[in-house]
Structure formats: C-alpha cells, structure tokens
Design an enzyme around this catalytic site. Structure first.
Site, short mmCIF file in Angstrom:
data_model
loop_
_atom_site.label_atom_id
_atom_site.label_comp_id
_atom_site.label_asym_id
_atom_site.label_seq_id
_atom_site.Cartn_x
_atom_site.Cartn_y
_atom_site.Cartn_z
N ALA A 270 0.85 -1.18 0.00
CA ALA A 270 0.00 0.00 0.00
C ALA A 270 0.89 1.23 0.00
CB ALA A 270 -0.90 0.01 1.23
N MET A 271 0.25 2.41 -0.15
CA MET A 271 1.03 3.63 -0.28
C MET A 271 0.36 4.79 0.45
SD MET A 271 3.69 5.03 -1.46
CE MET A 271 4.03 6.71 -1.02
N GLU A 272 1.19 5.52 1.20
CA GLU A 272 0.70 6.52 2.15
C GLU A 272 0.47 7.91 1.57
OE1 GLU A 272 3.87 5.18 2.12
OE2 GLU A 272 5.36 6.67 2.73
N ASN A 273 0.12 8.06 0.30
CA ASN A 273 -0.14 9.37 -0.29
C ASN A 273 -1.01 10.22 0.64
OD1 ASN A 273 0.86 8.15 -2.83
ND2 ASN A 273 -1.10 7.07 -2.70
N HIS A 305 -0.33 0.98 9.33
CA HIS A 305 0.97 1.43 8.83
C HIS A 305 0.81 2.67 7.94
CE1 HIS A 305 5.17 0.74 7.40
NE2 HIS A 305 4.69 1.29 6.29
N GLU A 306 -0.06 2.57 6.95
CA GLU A 306 -0.22 3.69 6.02
C GLU A 306 -0.80 4.90 6.73
OE1 GLU A 306 1.40 3.15 3.44
OE2 GLU A 306 1.42 0.97 3.61
N HIS A 309 1.84 6.70 8.72
CA HIS A 309 2.75 7.48 7.87
C HIS A 309 2.32 8.95 7.79
CE1 HIS A 309 5.90 5.04 6.16
NE2 HIS A 309 5.10 4.21 5.50
N GLU A 328 10.19 4.39 7.24
CA GLU A 328 9.70 3.00 7.20
C GLU A 328 9.97 2.24 8.50
OE1 GLU A 328 7.55 2.27 5.32
OE2 GLU A 328 7.79 3.57 3.57
N1 TRP Z 1 5.78 3.54 1.19
C1 TRP Z 1 5.09 2.31 1.00
C2 TRP Z 1 4.92 1.72 2.39
O1 TRP Z 1 5.76 1.09 2.93
C3 TRP Z 1 5.84 1.36 0.13
C4 TRP Z 1 5.53 1.39 -1.33
C5 TRP Z 1 4.33 1.29 -1.88
C6 TRP Z 1 6.43 1.42 -2.40
N2 TRP Z 1 4.43 1.27 -3.23
C7 TRP Z 1 5.71 1.36 -3.57
C8 TRP Z 1 7.79 1.50 -2.50
C9 TRP Z 1 6.31 1.34 -4.82
C10 TRP Z 1 8.38 1.49 -3.74
C11 TRP Z 1 7.66 1.43 -4.89
O2 TRP Z 1 3.97 1.97 3.04
ZN ZN Z 2 5.72 2.32 4.86
#
Ligand code: TRP
Ligand code: ZN
Length: 880
Positions: A270-273, A305-306, A309, A328
């Site tokens: 997942a990604m913390e945008n 986690h997200e 962040h 991280e």
């Molecule tokens: N920042 C994300 C996390 O750990 C990690 C992540 C999501 C990521 N997508 C990515 C890292 C693509 C590199 C490329 O929560």
């Molecule tokens: Zn993370």
C-alpha cells in the site's frame, strides 16, 4: 553483459537543489491512451544559487508537448528535452512559473509506476521515482510544495475523481460528456506523496471525531462495485488506528477527509499518499468466507501502517532516499505496537521476530546485505527491504528499551515538534532523543551504518561458595559486502535470573556493565557481568523479548532449556527455549540422521504435549510454541552445504514422532477446540483456530490418521482459515482427496482472483517433483496473469521463496524456471521481476551441486541484454 550500468547515487554527494518549488498546479485530462498533463510549477532560486544556473528536471519515458516560462514559449536553444530529462539552460533570477505539457499513455504503463490503469481505474504510484513519469520535476523527497490538482475525464469512464487534500470544486463541462474536480492539499509535500485516482468505484463512508480537538473527519473507502460488503474490517481498523495514534503518540489527523482506494494491480502492499492512501486490494477486502485470520491481521497492520505514515512520512518526510528507514523503520515499529495493543503482545512479538529471522537475517547474511541506512544505490526500488523495514523497526524498539518509555516518548515529541513540515535525516531523529534525554547516542547510531547480524556469545560461571554468577557476554559481527570489520554496538539485553522454584531472583549487587533495571547495556566487545548475593544458582534468561536483533549463542544445556521452556515468565524466551531445543534436533537430524536418538525426540515430544494442554497459555501462544522451525529456518541455522531434501526428511521424521507421542492429547484438543460460535476475526477466536490447525497438521503427518479428518475439516469449514489450512494439508501430503478439494475450491471461488491466489500458492508450494510442471500448466489458467503482481507472487514468488525442495531441485530446473520468468517479466514490470530474483539471495549456502546450478542461472540473468536497472542491480549484487 550490460555495459551502461547506472552510476550509483551516494549519500555523501547530497546537495540541496539549486531551485525550490513553492506550488504545483496540475491539470490532468484523462484518456486511456493519451492523457494530457499540464503542470504549472512555481520555482524560486535559492539564495546561494548563482544567477542563471541551469535547472535540470527528471523525466522517465515522457513525451513533451509544450513548454513555457512565465507565459511565453521558450526558444529552442533555451532548453533541452529528452524522455528522461528537461534542462532549462538559464532560468530567471527571480521566481518564475514553468508550464510543462506532457502526454502519457496509462494503458501502456505495465510497470505500475506513475499513472496507470488497473481494471479500468486510473491510479498513480509515485514512490519512489514515479512522479517523473507524469511530468518533468525535481522528483526527490526534499522538494516540498503545495499541490492543487484538477482532474478532467469522461463522466461515463470515471464518475469518481480523487486527489490529495480537500475537495474544492467540481462540475460538468458544458456541452460535453466530461466533468472535472479540483483538490487542494494545504500541506507541503514531496512529489512521491502525490496521488490521483479516477474511475467507476463504489464508496463506503464513515466518520471519526478526533479525541484531542474534537474535529470530525470524513472517512471513505473506494472499491470496485460489488466489494462494498468486504470493507467493514478495514474501516474499523482505520478508526482504531486514528484513535491509537492520538493516545499512544499524541498525533491527530489533520485534513477534513481521509480516503483509501483499493486497486487490484499494485507493486507493493500500500502507499501513504497524503489523505489518499492507495492499497493493494489484498490489504482491504475481507469477509470470513474469503479471508484467513492472517489476512485480517495483515489488513489491520497495513491500514495502520499507512495511516501512521501521515505523521511519520508525510508531515515529517525524508531528506533523501538513503533516509528511507526514517519513515519506514519508525512506521513499522508504530504499526507493530498498535497490533500488540489490539491483540496479544507476546504473540505479536513472536510473529514479528519469526518474520525478521526468516527474511531479514538471510538478507543480512548474504550478498544483498546492506546497512539500514545504505550509503549508495543504483536502483532505489531495490532498497525497500526487510533490512530497512524490519531491522529499522528493531532499532527504534531498542531505542525505546534503552531510553525507557518516558525517555522514548519525550524524544518522539521533540522530533515531531522540531521537524514537522520538514524533510529530515536519521541524525535529526537521533538528536531529538539525545537532547530530550541527555544521552550520547553516537555509538548507538552504528546500528544504522553497520550491516550484518551481530552475534552475542554468552557463557556463565556459578560460584557456589561465593554465591555469585558471572555472565561473560561477547559481541561480534561477521563481514558484509564493503564492511570487513565492525565496531561494537550498543546492545540492550533484557534479562532475568530464574531461581530453582521458577521465580525471578534478586541480587544484591551487579558489576561489569551498565544495568538499567532488567536491561544489561553492552557497549564493549566483551563484558563480564557479575551478580552477587544470590541465594542459589539461577538459570539466566537472556535477550528477553528479543531486545536486540542479534543471534544469541548461550550454549545452554538441554536441561536448562527445558527448565526455561517450563518456567520462564517471559513468553518470548519460553518460545525461544522450545525453538532452540527443536532446532538442535532438527539440525542434527538433517546433517547426521543416525545420531538422532529417539529419547531426545521423546523429551521434546513430552514437552510439546505438556505445552499444548497448558491452560495458563492463551491458545495463540500454544500454537506458536507447538510449531516446529520451518525448513527455511533449519537451512538458515545450518548455514553451509545445505541439502533441502535432507532437511525436509529430518523435519518430517521429528514431526511424525511428536505426533505419535502426543496423538491422544492432540485428538482431544482438536475436539475441545471446535468452535460452536459464529466466526469472528477477533484475536482470541483466531488463536483457538490456529491451535486447532497446528494439532490437525501434526495428526495429518501420520499416514492413515490424516485423510478422513482433514477432508472433513475442509468440508465443514465456515471460514477461509479452516478451509485453506485443510486444503494445504491435503495437497501437501498428496492425500487421496487432494484433487477433489482443489476442484471444489475452484468451483467455489473461481471468480474471485484474490482467493484464487491462495489456491495457486497451495499448489506452487507442494513439495513434490511434479510441482514445477503443475506451475507451468497453471500459468495458462484463466485466473493467472503475468500483468498482475499478486498473481505472480502467489504462483511463482511462493514457489521461489516457499518451496525449499522444489525451487532448489538438484537438477537446477527450479532455478532455470525462475530465471526465465525474471527475464520475461523484466520487460513488463522490472520492480516485480527484481524482487522475484532476490529469491536467489542465499544461493551460496547450498551444497556444491545446487550452488553451481543456482550460480549458473544467476549468471545467465546477469549477462542478458536489455536488463532493467532493477534486475541488473540485484543480479550483480547477488553474484558479488
Ligand atoms: N511507502 C510504501 C509503504 O511502505 C511502500 C511502497 C508502496 C512502495 N508502493 C511502492 C515502495 C512502490 C516502492 C515502490 O507503506
Ligand atoms: Zn511504509
């Protein structure tokens, strides 16, 4: 061999950019094959930048449509543009706005970095360097700007239009079938936190009122239509995360709205945008029939986690990618603490340590070893590792153990106060703790720069006449690539002394090292710690709770280990004692089977039988205590000349012996644990299921004992944990019902790709020579697709990392298959291909025949032409 290998980026070369960016206005006109992006970027020259110094913006596979500066087109010799770079030769001295128009093709984007489409939904992934695939930019984490995003699309294609921040405007475009929305994010952020999503999605809403200032936050989870009923657990986990961060860290949410979008094609978890987290749907969607208890725990952990962040990553971000562990490691520590508070702390700790030992220890012990904060990289995508994440979290945990709860909280508070709105470094982080607690952390900082897993060797001497116990503790750390010698670390060793009756013992004096309550602080290569005034010889319990990420070699006798397994009041060390006893047997069984005496196995079996029935332990803990070390664990402990077939045979023999010894008790337990209540994903119910499944596993290891009961278990299951565990047992033991169960599973879940991933994994991890052919056949199954990372991980990733005997086949066919897959996948998705290749990281520990075959496969990959920098980097480092 590829010759155009990128020169590495080095930490020591860090310099701020010559120009800063204050605002970014994006206008994104979506179309599947030709999306037009207009970026208006406000630059200003930094004070110490010479007037006229050129401005270099990064791009990646970009097509420039037009370019203007402060409203006028630039002359051809004022700039230079290529797919991966835009240079403005002599920018103005005063602030200026650059307007860049690019055209991109989301449908053709198979790397899943930048703007792409996943099942028809437009989405973005910008960390680490994906924003440069959308527009030319200073695409690095220390350039913080305020973003306004306008999205325009056909209403029928994308009724939902989302971006970071708060919504400010939306409407139809008169006379067309198009509409638009504008989002504004007031918090300055780096480009890697930008996100935009557009598509036809269903929305589940809720709200959360903050404890600290009573602000109401709108919560939304967006999923594909039809999945609305599978979001309850994720939403609940989100609300619990928001509350916990206020209670445990004093951190409140800051925007009016928080959104999560689940997509099915995603490179990572997942990604913390900022304000708009994008998730791999595997970490959002759950219902009892389709998600295992492990899936529920994973959702809870990743949602947390997200969300966490938002403060550790978004509000305070990283100065450069070398500081990745700053966000991280710290955020993993925070999500682990959250899950510990939500569930059982002891059970969570054991699970986390198992993960660390299974993934980070082999990384640290092989050619891909790197410091938690690396000093050079060729491809940053390859540094999202167990070392940065998991060992990074252990360092934060050690800091807390070392400084105490209050000191740790004071340091965190100071860190948030000092660096909010900044792009910070590990030095900034440590200085907050040093200043808040008046502690010198210079030696502690070595944890960030020295790679490798240290070893603590402990030996004890009891002086009966003087009633003193001397514990000698020596630390060392093996060489890692580029680091021949290491300096001693600061290591907090939590400990206890256990008296003959099982109680903790007191001592009158201790000398030889700093001891803070129940923690010995090691700072030297060697310490002799002397405890005086003891009434009798105690048994020491060292490294309680795994207080440092090290290997402990304390040479304890079997007798003392059995004593600790029965009496240690630290549950982690109880588990550790049982593991050590089992590991000693399993290692010897794999290396010299004839020396394995049945009375030793009986002793272990008796202990496990006792543990399984001990009502003082919660069932989840008993489940962990009963589980034998995995084949991979045993291989790691053996460390050289590994023969996976011998390991498998030894493990099987010990398992069967234990099952035979404990059969009656296990059968009773199995009946007693049958749950009459309706399914609940709560930790207590999950623990009972886990224990019941462990004893089922043992019973199924005895031929004849297995079949009927396991197949009945499969058929009676009212949840995925039970169904999947039974399916795995049937398939992995080549039971007569295996095929029937596989077909039944496919009939039930054939349309649900996330569930079918489990079906793929069960088959890919079956320990038989036929498995490889089966996997080849499954690549043509309708559920499988080389364009979806979850499918690749479920089938081929699971084979490479979870099937010890078949990936490491003596004829090399497992290695060749994975190498072939890496090479073909590299054209499509280099990030996923590189990660798959890292399954080779422990090739040097294999016995000579397999080692040579693994090396040959790796060399074939390394010498292929047109490799991505991702795969090239892993191949080259694996061979070093
Ligand atoms: N920042 C994300 C996390 O750990 C990690 C992540 C999501 C990521 N997508 C990515 C890292 C693509 C590199 C490329 O929560
Ligand atoms: Zn993370």
């Amino acid at each position: 061999m590829r010759t155009d290998v990128a020169t590495p980026v080095r930490l020591e070369d860090y310099r701020p950019t010559p120009y800063a960016i204050s605002t970014v206005d994006l206008d994104i006109r979506l179309a599947p094959k030709a999306t037009k992006v207009t970026a208006r970027i406000a630059f200003s020259r930094r004070e110490d930048t010479a007037v006229g110094q050129s401005l270099e913006l990064a791009g990646d596979e970009l097509k420039l449509v037009s370019l203007s500066l402060d409203g006028s087109a630039l002359a051809a010799d004022d700039f230079e543009a290529s797919a991966d770079k835009l240079t403005i030769h002599t920018p103005p001295a005063d602030p200026f706005v650059l307007e860049i128009v690019t055209e991109i093709d989301p449908d053709a984007n198979s790397k899943l970095m930048g703007l792409y489409r996943s099942s028809g939904t437009y989405c973005t992934q910008c960390e680490a360097e994906g924003f440069r695939r959308i527009t030319y930019f200073l695409d690095r984490p220390d350039v913080l700007a305020v973003y306004t995003t306008r999205i325009e699309a056909r209403k029928s294609d994308a009724p939902i239009l989302l971006a970071n921040g708060n919504p400010t405007e939306a409407g139809d475009i008169e006379g067309t079938d198009r509409h638009f929305a504008v989002w504004h994010d007031p918090f300055p952020k780096p480009s890697y936190l930008f996100a935009m999503v557009a598509g036809d999605l269903a929305c589940v809403t809720d709200s959360y009122t903050t404890l600290l200032s009573g602000r109401e936050v709108e919560l939304r989870i967006y999923v594909e239509h039809g999945n609305e009923g599978r979001c309850d657990y994720a939403m609940d986990a989100l609300k619990r995360s928001m509350r916990w961060d206020e209670e445990a860290f004093g951190r409140e949410y800051d925007l009016d709205i928080f959104m999560i979008v689940a997509v099915s094609d995603f490179n990572m978890g997942a990604m913390e945008n900022k304000g708009l987290n994008v998730f791999n749907d595997k970490y959002v969607l759950a219902k009892p029939e389709t998600a295992t208890d492990q899936d529920y725990a994973g959702i809870e952990g990743v949602i947390a986690h997200e969300y966490f962040h938002n403060w550790t990553g978004d509000r305070i971000t990283c100065r450069d990618w070398f500081q990745l562990c700053l966000k991280e490691g710290l955020t993993v520590f925070r999500d682990q603490e959250f899950s510990s508070d939500m569930r059982s702390r002891a059970v969570k700790r054991i699970a986390d340590v198992r993960l660390l030992q299974a993934h980070q220890f082999p990384e640290d012990g092989g050619p891909l070893a790197h410091p938690v904060r690396p000093t050079a990289y060729r491809q940053i995508n390859n540094f999202y590792t167990a070392t940065v994440y998991e060992k990074g979290a252990e360092i934060v945990r050690m800091l807390k153990t070392y400084l105490g709860d209050e000191g740790f909280r004071a340091g965190m508070d100071l860190y948030f106060e000092r660096h909010d709105g900044e792009a910070a470094t590990i030095e900034d982080f440590l200085k907050s703790f040093a200043d808040a607690t008046d502690t010198d952390l210079d030696q502690f900082a070595l944890w960030y720069s020295q790679a490798g897993t240290p070893t603590i060797k402990a030996s004890e001497n009891w002086d009966e006449a003087a009633k003193t116990l001397t514990i000698e503790l020596e630390q060392s750390c093996a060489p890692t690539p580029g680091q021949e010698t290491k300096q001693p670390f600061t290591m907090p060793v939590r400990f206890g002394l256990i008296g003959p009756n099982g109680n903790e013992m007191e001592w009158s004096a201790v000398s030889g090292a700093e001891v803070r309550e129940d923690v010995i602080v090691l700072t030297e290569a060697s310490h002799k710690v002397v405890f005086e005034g003891l009434s009798a010889r105690p048994v020491s319990s060292l490294l309680r709770g795994f207080s440092a990420p090290v290997r402990l070699d304390d040479g304890k006798s079997r007798e003392d280990l059995v004593f600790l397994a029965r009496h240690d009041n630290d549950p982690f060390n109880r588990w550790q004692a049982v593991q050590t006893l089992a590991m000693q047997l399993l290692k010897r069984g794999a290396q010299a089977p004839t020396t394995l005496a049945s009375d030793e196995i009986q002793e272990l079996a008796a202990l496990l039988g006792e543990v399984s029935a001990d009502e003082n332990f919660e069932p989840a803990l008993r489940a962990q205590l009963l589980q034998l070390p995995s084949e991979a664990d045993i291989a790691r402990e053996i460390g050289t000349d590994v023969d996976p077939d011998a390991i498998k045979a030894a493990r099987k023999a010990v398992e069967v012996a234990i099952a035979g010894h404990c059969l009656e008790g296990f059968a009773e337990l199995y009946e007693a644990l049958a749950d009459e209540a309706p399914y609940s994903p709560e930790a207590a119910a999950a623990g009972r299921r886990a224990l019941r499944l462990v004893v089922l596993d043992y019973m199924a290891s005895i031929e004849g004992e297995a079949s009927a009961r396991t197949f009945a278990h499969y058929n009676a299951a009212d949840n995925m944990s039970d169904r999947l565990a039974a399916l795995r047992l049937l398939v992995h033991r080549a039971d007569t019902h295996a095929q029937e169960a596989l077909e039944d599973f496919e009939t039930r879940f054939g349309k649900d790709a996330l569930v079918m991933d489990k079906w793929l994994t069960v088959q890919a991890t079956a320990p038989f020579p036929e498995t490889l052919a089966r996997i080849r056949t499954l690549t043509a199954h309708p559920t499988f697709s080389y364009s979806n990372p979850n499918r690749i991980r479920a089938l081929i990733g699971a084979f490479a990392t979870g099937n010890q005997t078949q990936f490491n086949r003596a004829d090399g066919a497992g290695f060749e298959f994975v190498a072939d897959t890496v090479l073909s996948l590299d054209k499509r998705n280099p990030q996923v291909a590189a990660r798959l290749l890292s399954a080779f990281r422990s090739w040097r520990v294999l016995e000579p025949g397999r080692r040579a075959l693994a090396e040959a496969a790796l060399r074939r990959v390394a010498q292929s032409s047109d490799l991505s920098s991702d795969v090239q980097d892993i191949a080259a480092r694996s061979l070093q």
